[in-house]
Design an enzyme around this catalytic site. Structure first.
Site, PDB file in Angstrom:
ATOM      1  N   ASP A  59       8.008   1.261  16.554  1.00 45.48           N
ATOM      2  CA  ASP A  59       6.748   0.705  17.039  1.00 45.48           C
ATOM      3  C   ASP A  59       5.638   1.743  16.852  1.00 45.48           C
ATOM      4  O   ASP A  59       5.728   2.847  17.404  1.00 45.48           O
ATOM      5  CB  ASP A  59       6.912   0.356  18.538  1.00 45.48           C
ATOM      6  CG  ASP A  59       5.707  -0.381  19.086  1.00 45.48           C
ATOM      7  OD1 ASP A  59       4.600  -0.231  18.522  1.00 45.48           O
ATOM      8  OD2 ASP A  59       5.872  -1.106  20.088  1.00 45.48           O
ATOM      9  N   LYS A  99       0.835  -1.211   0.000  1.00 47.10           N
ATOM     10  CA  LYS A  99       0.000   0.000   0.000  1.00 47.10           C
ATOM     11  C   LYS A  99       0.868   1.259   0.000  1.00 47.10           C
ATOM     12  O   LYS A  99       0.463   2.289  -0.511  1.00 47.10           O
ATOM     13  CB  LYS A  99      -0.953  -0.028   1.197  1.00 47.10           C
ATOM     14  CG  LYS A  99      -1.868  -1.234   1.131  1.00 47.10           C
ATOM     15  CD  LYS A  99      -2.842  -1.338   2.244  1.00 47.10           C
ATOM     16  CE  LYS A  99      -3.526  -2.693   2.214  1.00 47.10           C
ATOM     17  NZ  LYS A  99      -2.675  -3.818   2.680  1.00 47.10           N
ATOM     18  N   CYS A 143      -7.080  -7.009   7.220  1.00 49.14           N
ATOM     19  CA  CYS A 143      -7.475  -8.115   6.341  1.00 49.14           C
ATOM     20  C   CYS A 143      -8.173  -9.174   7.189  1.00 49.14           C
ATOM     21  O   CYS A 143      -7.896 -10.358   7.083  1.00 49.14           O
ATOM     22  CB  CYS A 143      -6.279  -8.676   5.587  1.00 49.14           C
ATOM     23  SG  CYS A 143      -4.901  -9.093   6.640  1.00 49.14           S
TER      24      CYS A 143
END
Ligand SMILES: C[S@@+](CC[C@H](N)C(=O)[O-])C[C@H]1O[C@@H](n2cnc3c(N)ncnc32)[C@H](O)[C@@H]1O
EC number: 2.1.1.176
Length: 438
Positions: A306, A261, A378
């Site tokens: 992170d 992406k 997803c």
């Protein structure tokens, strides 16, 4: 000369399945590793792939059948048990292979591996061939019956029925047993028609720059080598367009690797720039490789970080647009990554939801007023999708939901895009959007 068992299709499939069942390996990685050094013919490699993915996809069903023929599974050598599973898969699901050949191959494998179980394997498989299979419909507990029928764990059956109701959940279960189609994104939209014709593919119903084929590979085509197509599921292709990038934006891709992406977003940028983060340093190279192949390296900077601590790294009002393509259970990928169903459990949804909210909570501190956060996963489990958005909005009154739109009305749910795998035979996918009001 007689081939040694390691150099036969079934022997190779058993080696891979042993890695997956006994050593918790990912099937796609174990398969690629084994086949890349193999001298098997193309046809035999295709059979190995079929046997590995087929046996894995039907494992719960096969184990239930097998339990009717063997007395004590725990007493069996795991190799023997795996021979029986693979053979049963062939007997039940691969009509093209004659039963006597399947039994014979299994016996030869048991003999070659010196299991001293060739007589046992022969007897069990002959019993299977000589009788009708036990009836799954005789299972009284409903969720257990569906679990065996669709080879999905009971907890997942329960969650999907809870989230979607029985009728839709059954359609999802059915569709997960189908083969995945191949799909790509065409990187120069003006070439869509040309690439479609040259690759024998069709325009995606979901993505205006997507092409699909029922089966086959795009990766070997010259278009791929030249960066004119990139392998991406149609659903993932929806993300960059919904971000409505104008070209000048400072963008954060908070969970970016392998960068599918990121590079798509970069294709919309002119003077803008993307900061692509991932928790794992080794994965950042994949983003850079992707960017290089597609010619957008100058627009992307990668950093190991992170995403739950983004606010420590960048001050307030830093980004115009942020993508959180969150770490998730991946339940929407089951058709492609068949072992996901065996590697997850119910409690994972709780811990994943916590991480997803922590990431949103951190990145939202760095978006400018009027800026947009796009959240995608997803997975099709509400716990990781709608619930995350609802909880975020409840604790962040400075944000509002942006209502998303799509020509296919059936994927629009409460202002979000939710593609379940049975609708367009794609991955399962979810997208929601949030705007900072003040
Ligand atoms: C769904 S994948 C991203 C896929 C990617 N956006 C793409 O389209 O190619 C999620 C990524 O998040 C990364 N990740 C997991 N926890 C993270 C965290 N706390 N901070 C940053 N990245 C994280 C994982 O390593 C994984 O690469």
């Amino acid at each position: 000369m007689v081939k040694s068992w390691q150099h036969t299709a079934r022997g190779t499939a058993l080696l891979v399945l042993g890695e997956v069942f006994d050593h918790d390996a990912y099937s796609n990685l174990a398969l690629t590793k084994t086949l890349s050094g193999s001298t098997l013919t193309k046809q035999d490699k295709a059979l190995v792939t079929e046997l590995v993915y087929g046996t894995l996809a039907r494992k719960i069903t096969l184990e239930w059948y097998l339990a009717h023929y063997i007395e004590d599974r725990d007493k069996l050598d795991s190799w023997v048990y795996h021979i029986l599973l693979v053979s049963l898969y062939q007997l039940i699901y691969l009509d093209r292979l004659p039963a006597h050949a399947v039994v014979n191959e299994a016996v030869q494998l048991a003999k070659a591996k010196r299991t001293h179980a060739e007589g046992y394997v022969n007897a069990i498989l002959r019993k299977v061939v000589g009788s009708s299979l036990p009836d799954i419909q005789s299972i009284k507990r409903l969720n257990k019956r569906y679990s065996v029928q669709y080879s999905l764990p009971v907890w997942l059956i329960k969650v999907l029925i809870e989230d979607y109701g029985e009728t839709r959940a059954f359609a999802i279960f059915e569709s997960l047993a189908q083969r995945n189609k191949a799909s790509v994104r065409v990187t120069r939209p003006d070439q869509l028609r040309e690439v479609a014709e040259a690759t024998g593919s069709e325009q995606s119903l979901l993505s205006p720059v997507g092409l699909t084929k029922p089966s086959g590979h795009f990766a070997s085509s010259d278009y791929f080598k030249e960066g004119l197509i990139t392998i991406q599921d149609e659903t993932s292709q929806l993300v960059a367009p919904v971000m409505r990038l104008e070209g000048h934006e400072q963008v954060l891709d908070a969970c970016a690797a392998p960068g599918g992406k990121t590079v798509h977003m970069a294709s919309y940028l002119t003077s803008g720039h993307i900061t692509a983060l991932d928790l794992y340093d080794h994965k950042l190279a994949l983003i850079r490789e992707n960017a290089l192949r597609l010619g957008v390296s100058d627009k992307i900077e990668t950093k190991q970080w992170d995403a739950r601590k983004v606010h420590d790294l960048f001050g307030a009002d830093h980004f115009d647009k942020i993508l959180v393509d969150a770490p998730c259970s991946g339940i929407g990928l089951i058709r492609r990554k068949t072992d996901i169903r065996y590697k997850k459990e119910l409690s994972d949804f709780q811990s994943l939801q916590k991480i997803q909210l922590e990431i949103l909570d951190s990145v939202c501190q760095t978006v400018k007023k009027g800026g947009i956060i796009t959240y995608s996963t997803c997975t099709i489990v509400h716990h990781e999708n709608f619930q995350v958005i609802q909880q975020f909005l409840a604790s962040h009154p400075e944000f509002e939901q942006v209502m998303l739109d799509h020509p296919q009305r059936d994927i629009m749910v409460d202002g979000c895009l939710l593609v379940t795998p049975e609708l367009y035979m794609t991955d399962g996918f979810f997208i929601a959007q949030l705007r900072r009001k003040f």
